[in-house]
Design a protein around this motif. Structure first.
Motif, PDB file in Angstrom:
ATOM      1  N   VAL A  17      12.356   9.739  -5.852  1.00 47.53           N
ATOM      2  CA  VAL A  17      11.615   8.660  -6.501  1.00 47.53           C
ATOM      3  C   VAL A  17      10.620   8.039  -5.510  1.00 47.53           C
ATOM      4  O   VAL A  17       9.515   7.652  -5.892  1.00 47.53           O
ATOM      5  CB  VAL A  17      12.552   7.617  -7.160  1.00 47.53           C
ATOM      6  CG1 VAL A  17      13.189   6.687  -6.164  1.00 47.53           C
ATOM      7  CG2 VAL A  17      11.812   6.829  -8.224  1.00 47.53           C
ATOM      8  N   ALA A  18      10.995   7.986  -4.223  1.00 46.87           N
ATOM      9  CA  ALA A  18      10.082   7.459  -3.211  1.00 46.87           C
ATOM     10  C   ALA A  18       8.828   8.350  -3.141  1.00 46.87           C
ATOM     11  O   ALA A  18       7.703   7.866  -3.039  1.00 46.87           O
ATOM     12  CB  ALA A  18      10.769   7.391  -1.850  1.00 46.87           C
ATOM     13  N   GLN A  19       9.055   9.656  -3.243  1.00 47.86           N
ATOM     14  CA  GLN A  19       7.947  10.604  -3.184  1.00 47.86           C
ATOM     15  C   GLN A  19       7.032  10.465  -4.409  1.00 47.86           C
ATOM     16  O   GLN A  19       5.817  10.525  -4.289  1.00 47.86           O
ATOM     17  CB  GLN A  19       8.519  12.012  -3.140  1.00 47.86           C
ATOM     18  CG  GLN A  19       7.636  12.979  -2.392  1.00 47.86           C
ATOM     19  CD  GLN A  19       8.412  14.239  -2.010  1.00 47.86           C
ATOM     20  OE1 GLN A  19       9.634  14.197  -1.820  1.00 47.86           O
ATOM     21  NE2 GLN A  19       7.713  15.342  -1.912  1.00 47.86           N
ATOM     22  N   ALA A  20       7.638  10.282  -5.566  1.00 47.39           N
ATOM     23  CA  ALA A  20       6.846  10.115  -6.801  1.00 47.39           C
ATOM     24  C   ALA A  20       5.993   8.853  -6.702  1.00 47.39           C
ATOM     25  O   ALA A  20       4.824   8.852  -7.095  1.00 47.39           O
ATOM     26  CB  ALA A  20       7.768  10.046  -8.014  1.00 47.39           C
ATOM     27  N   ILE A  21       6.570   7.787  -6.156  1.00 46.93           N
ATOM     28  CA  ILE A  21       5.828   6.530  -6.012  1.00 46.93           C
ATOM     29  C   ILE A  21       4.698   6.711  -5.003  1.00 46.93           C
ATOM     30  O   ILE A  21       3.560   6.278  -5.225  1.00 46.93           O
ATOM     31  CB  ILE A  21       6.776   5.377  -5.604  1.00 46.93           C
ATOM     32  CG1 ILE A  21       7.692   5.025  -6.783  1.00 46.93           C
ATOM     33  CG2 ILE A  21       5.987   4.155  -5.146  1.00 46.93           C
ATOM     34  CD1 ILE A  21       8.834   4.092  -6.434  1.00 46.93           C
ATOM     35  N   GLU A  22       4.992   7.403  -3.908  1.00 50.69           N
ATOM     36  CA  GLU A  22       3.965   7.631  -2.888  1.00 50.69           C
ATOM     37  C   GLU A  22       2.823   8.484  -3.449  1.00 50.69           C
ATOM     38  O   GLU A  22       1.654   8.262  -3.137  1.00 50.69           O
ATOM     39  CB  GLU A  22       4.593   8.315  -1.661  1.00 50.69           C
ATOM     40  CG  GLU A  22       3.662   8.293  -0.465  1.00 50.69           C
ATOM     41  CD  GLU A  22       4.304   8.853   0.801  1.00 50.69           C
ATOM     42  OE1 GLU A  22       5.504   9.171   0.775  1.00 50.69           O
ATOM     43  OE2 GLU A  22       3.579   8.967   1.798  1.00 50.69           O
ATOM     44  N   VAL A  46      13.357  -0.289  -7.437  1.00 51.97           N
ATOM     45  CA  VAL A  46      13.879   0.910  -8.089  1.00 51.97           C
ATOM     46  C   VAL A  46      15.330   1.142  -7.668  1.00 51.97           C
ATOM     47  O   VAL A  46      15.649   1.119  -6.473  1.00 51.97           O
ATOM     48  CB  VAL A  46      13.041   2.157  -7.723  1.00 51.97           C
ATOM     49  CG1 VAL A  46      13.598   3.394  -8.424  1.00 51.97           C
ATOM     50  CG2 VAL A  46      11.576   1.960  -8.087  1.00 51.97           C
ATOM     51  N   VAL A  47      16.195   1.325  -8.649  1.00 48.42           N
ATOM     52  CA  VAL A  47      17.589   1.679  -8.380  1.00 48.42           C
ATOM     53  C   VAL A  47      17.704   3.170  -8.722  1.00 48.42           C
ATOM     54  O   VAL A  47      17.611   3.543  -9.890  1.00 48.42           O
ATOM     55  CB  VAL A  47      18.562   0.832  -9.228  1.00 48.42           C
ATOM     56  CG1 VAL A  47      19.989   1.012  -8.725  1.00 48.42           C
ATOM     57  CG2 VAL A  47      18.166  -0.643  -9.209  1.00 48.42           C
ATOM     58  N   PRO A  48      17.867   4.023  -7.703  1.00 52.13           N
ATOM     59  CA  PRO A  48      17.749   5.470  -7.929  1.00 52.13           C
ATOM     60  C   PRO A  48      19.041   6.118  -8.404  1.00 52.13           C
ATOM     61  O   PRO A  48      20.088   5.487  -8.480  1.00 52.13           O
ATOM     62  CB  PRO A  48      17.394   5.989  -6.531  1.00 52.13           C
ATOM     63  CG  PRO A  48      18.119   5.072  -5.610  1.00 52.13           C
ATOM     64  CD  PRO A  48      18.138   3.711  -6.287  1.00 52.13           C
ATOM     65  N   GLY A  49      18.939   7.409  -8.683  1.00 51.21           N
ATOM     66  CA  GLY A  49      20.079   8.184  -9.152  1.00 51.21           C
ATOM     67  C   GLY A  49      20.978   8.642  -8.017  1.00 51.21           C
ATOM     68  O   GLY A  49      20.656   8.490  -6.842  1.00 51.21           O
ATOM     69  N   GLY A  50      22.116   9.192  -8.399  1.00 52.78           N
ATOM     70  CA  GLY A  50      23.082   9.690  -7.416  1.00 52.78           C
ATOM     71  C   GLY A  50      24.489   9.393  -7.874  1.00 52.78           C
ATOM     72  O   GLY A  50      24.761   9.327  -9.074  1.00 52.78           O
ATOM     73  N   MET A 201      18.341   7.379 -18.414  1.00 47.34           N
ATOM     74  CA  MET A 201      19.128   8.458 -17.815  1.00 47.34           C
ATOM     75  C   MET A 201      18.260   9.606 -17.287  1.00 47.34           C
ATOM     76  O   MET A 201      18.556  10.152 -16.243  1.00 47.34           O
ATOM     77  CB  MET A 201      20.165   9.006 -18.811  1.00 47.34           C
ATOM     78  CG  MET A 201      21.366   8.097 -19.038  1.00 47.34           C
ATOM     79  SD  MET A 201      22.128   7.407 -17.544  1.00 47.34           S
ATOM     80  CE  MET A 201      22.761   8.882 -16.748  1.00 47.34           C
ATOM     81  N   PRO A 202      17.191  10.013 -17.982  1.00 39.31           N
ATOM     82  CA  PRO A 202      16.381  11.124 -17.469  1.00 39.31           C
ATOM     83  C   PRO A 202      15.664  10.770 -16.164  1.00 39.31           C
ATOM     84  O   PRO A 202      15.579   9.593 -15.782  1.00 39.31           O
ATOM     85  CB  PRO A 202      15.365  11.362 -18.594  1.00 39.31           C
ATOM     86  CG  PRO A 202      15.970  10.752 -19.803  1.00 39.31           C
ATOM     87  CD  PRO A 202      16.746   9.568 -19.302  1.00 39.31           C
ATOM     88  N   HIS A 203      15.148  11.817 -15.530  1.00 34.35           N
ATOM     89  CA  HIS A 203      14.530  11.669 -14.209  1.00 34.35           C
ATOM     90  C   HIS A 203      13.019  11.895 -14.256  1.00 34.35           C
ATOM     91  O   HIS A 203      12.556  13.000 -13.956  1.00 34.35           O
ATOM     92  CB  HIS A 203      15.152  12.679 -13.238  1.00 34.35           C
ATOM     93  CG  HIS A 203      16.562  12.354 -12.877  1.00 34.35           C
ATOM     94  ND1 HIS A 203      16.898  11.413 -11.927  1.00 34.35           N
ATOM     95  CD2 HIS A 203      17.733  12.832 -13.345  1.00 34.35           C
ATOM     96  CE1 HIS A 203      18.210  11.326 -11.821  1.00 34.35           C
ATOM     97  NE2 HIS A 203      18.749  12.176 -12.681  1.00 34.35           N
ATOM     98  N   PRO A 204      12.236  10.876 -14.585  1.00 37.71           N
ATOM     99  CA  PRO A 204      10.774  11.056 -14.595  1.00 37.71           C
ATOM    100  C   PRO A 204      10.241  11.409 -13.197  1.00 37.71           C
ATOM    101  O   PRO A 204       9.216  12.078 -13.077  1.00 37.71           O
ATOM    102  CB  PRO A 204      10.246   9.689 -15.066  1.00 37.71           C
ATOM    103  CG  PRO A 204      11.352   8.727 -14.805  1.00 37.71           C
ATOM    104  CD  PRO A 204      12.617   9.497 -14.955  1.00 37.71           C
ATOM    105  N   GLU A 205      10.966  10.979 -12.164  1.00 35.71           N
ATOM    106  CA  GLU A 205      10.514  11.253 -10.784  1.00 35.71           C
ATOM    107  C   GLU A 205      10.580  12.736 -10.445  1.00 35.71           C
ATOM    108  O   GLU A 205       9.994  13.174  -9.461  1.00 35.71           O
ATOM    109  CB  GLU A 205      11.322  10.420  -9.776  1.00 35.71           C
ATOM    110  CG  GLU A 205      12.742  10.914  -9.459  1.00 35.71           C
ATOM    111  CD  GLU A 205      13.800  10.501 -10.473  1.00 35.71           C
ATOM    112  OE1 GLU A 205      13.442  10.210 -11.633  1.00 35.71           O
ATOM    113  OE2 GLU A 205      14.992  10.490 -10.110  1.00 35.71           O
ATOM    114  N   ASN A 206      11.306  13.496 -11.268  1.00 37.53           N
ATOM    115  CA  ASN A 206      11.397  14.938 -11.046  1.00 37.53           C
ATOM    116  C   ASN A 206      10.471  15.719 -11.981  1.00 37.53           C
ATOM    117  O   ASN A 206      10.612  16.934 -12.150  1.00 37.53           O
ATOM    118  CB  ASN A 206      12.837  15.416 -11.188  1.00 37.53           C
ATOM    119  CG  ASN A 206      13.727  14.870 -10.084  1.00 37.53           C
ATOM    120  OD1 ASN A 206      14.697  14.172 -10.340  1.00 37.53           O
ATOM    121  ND2 ASN A 206      13.370  15.147  -8.850  1.00 37.53           N
ATOM    122  N   ALA A 207       9.547  14.986 -12.598  1.00 40.28           N
ATOM    123  CA  ALA A 207       8.548  15.647 -13.442  1.00 40.28           C
ATOM    124  C   ALA A 207       7.188  15.035 -13.129  1.00 40.28           C
ATOM    125  O   ALA A 207       6.547  14.412 -13.979  1.00 40.28           O
ATOM    126  CB  ALA A 207       8.898  15.480 -14.915  1.00 40.28           C
TER     127      ALA A 207
END
Lengths: 229, 74
Positions: A17-22, A46-50, A201-207
């Motif tokens: 998510v940090a990378q997507a924001i950057e 941002v509260v990330p996944g894990g 639940m989905p991961h927009p940061e991975n798309a």
């Protein structure tokens, strides 16, 4: 837009998510450790996944009581936007920032797949880059993503337009076929009443990059930059 | 802690199916829960119970979906 990404023991999507924001801001977000009760002023948290705290007791239950979340609750009350993704969604619901809870998937299996989401509204700082009714494709990866709230809460969510995303078929039909986890009313993401807190639940940061299967999640980050810069 | 009535319990269902398959056809609805043992430095039972109620509400149970009950022993 200045963002902070929280890091708990067991977080694992904070880098993504940090990378997507950057990628959309050109600026690396601040990473904030769970024990830090105070951190610099930011435009977005941002509260990330894990698997924070190993998912002990219930997913997100321990993290919701951490020093950093006490501060996040304070700032959310002041209107600072909060985005909770996957385990982050579980954490913000456990912290009481969003209604309902995420239960074990109805089929009891971990699901890791691309899913289709129907964007319910473009009227929020998170979704302003999308059209209402638009279908986007993003991945999910979770075992506890089955959204549940009591009938009264569900009615309030519907009436107040607090549903952000619903699982759907590739054609946009909101039915059982597109629902990966048994979520009530196919809910994939919800807002708080002021639409300043979003959990999904989905991961927009991975798309966000074509190389990794699509860019449909990028609009979420671009929309936030537009709204918060 | 057990799931409230009306909340679907897929794990309980899976356990029920397995028991039926293993030759226990008398098993009907199964509700799965959690059991936690705590040692408390408190001898006053009323006070202990009040503190435990607080713990359940703040952390141990998710009252959106779970009921809890408290038993004092010793």
């Amino acid at each position: 837009m200045k963002a902070a990404v929280l890091v708990f023991p067991g977080s694992n999507r904070e880098g993504d998510v940090a990378q997507a924001i950057e990628l959309v801001t050109g600026r690396r977000p601040t990473m904030v450790w769970h024990g830090d009760g105070d951190f610099e002023k930011v435009d977005l948290i941002v509260v990330p996944g894990g698997f924070s705290y190993g998912d002990y007791l219930r997913c997100g239950a321990m993290a919701a009581q951490s020093p950093v979340m006490a501060e996040v609750k304070k700032r959310a009350a002041q209107g600072v936007p909060v985005l909770g993704i996957c385990n982050g969604f579980q954490i913000v619901t456990e912290a009481g920032l969003l209604p309902g809870t995420l239960m074990r998937n109805s089929h009891l299996k971990f699901v890791c797949a691309d899913v289709h989401l129907k964007v319910e509204t473009s009227q929020s700082l998170f979704t302003n880059r999308y059209q209402a009714g638009q279908v986007i494709k993003v991945p999910v990866a979770h075992a506890e993503g089955n959204y549940f709230a009591d009938a009264e809460t569900m009615k309030k969510l519907e009436d107040r337009g607090q549903i952000a995303f619903r699982y759907c078929s590739p054609e946009g039909a909101v039915d059982g076929s597109g629902n990966p986890n048994g979520s009530s009313s196919n809910i994939a993401g919800v807002f708080n009443e002021t639409k300043t807190v979003l959990g999904l639940m989905p991961h927009p940061e991975n798309a966000v990059e074509p190389m990794f299967g699509g860019t449909d999640g990028k609009g979420l980050f671009e929309g936030m930059v537009e709204a918060l810069s | 802690m057990t799931l409230k009535n009306g909340v679907l319990d897929p794990q309980g269902k899976a356990i029920g199916h397995s028991l039926n398959r293993l030759g226990f056809p008398e098993v009907g609805d199964v509700r799965q829960g959690k059991y936690i043992e705590l040692e408390l430095a408190e001898t006053d039972t009323a006070k202990a119970k009040a503190r435990l109620e607080d713990m359940c509400k703040k952390l141990l149970a998710n009252t959106v979906i779970e009921n809890y009950s408290i038993e004092l022993v010793g």
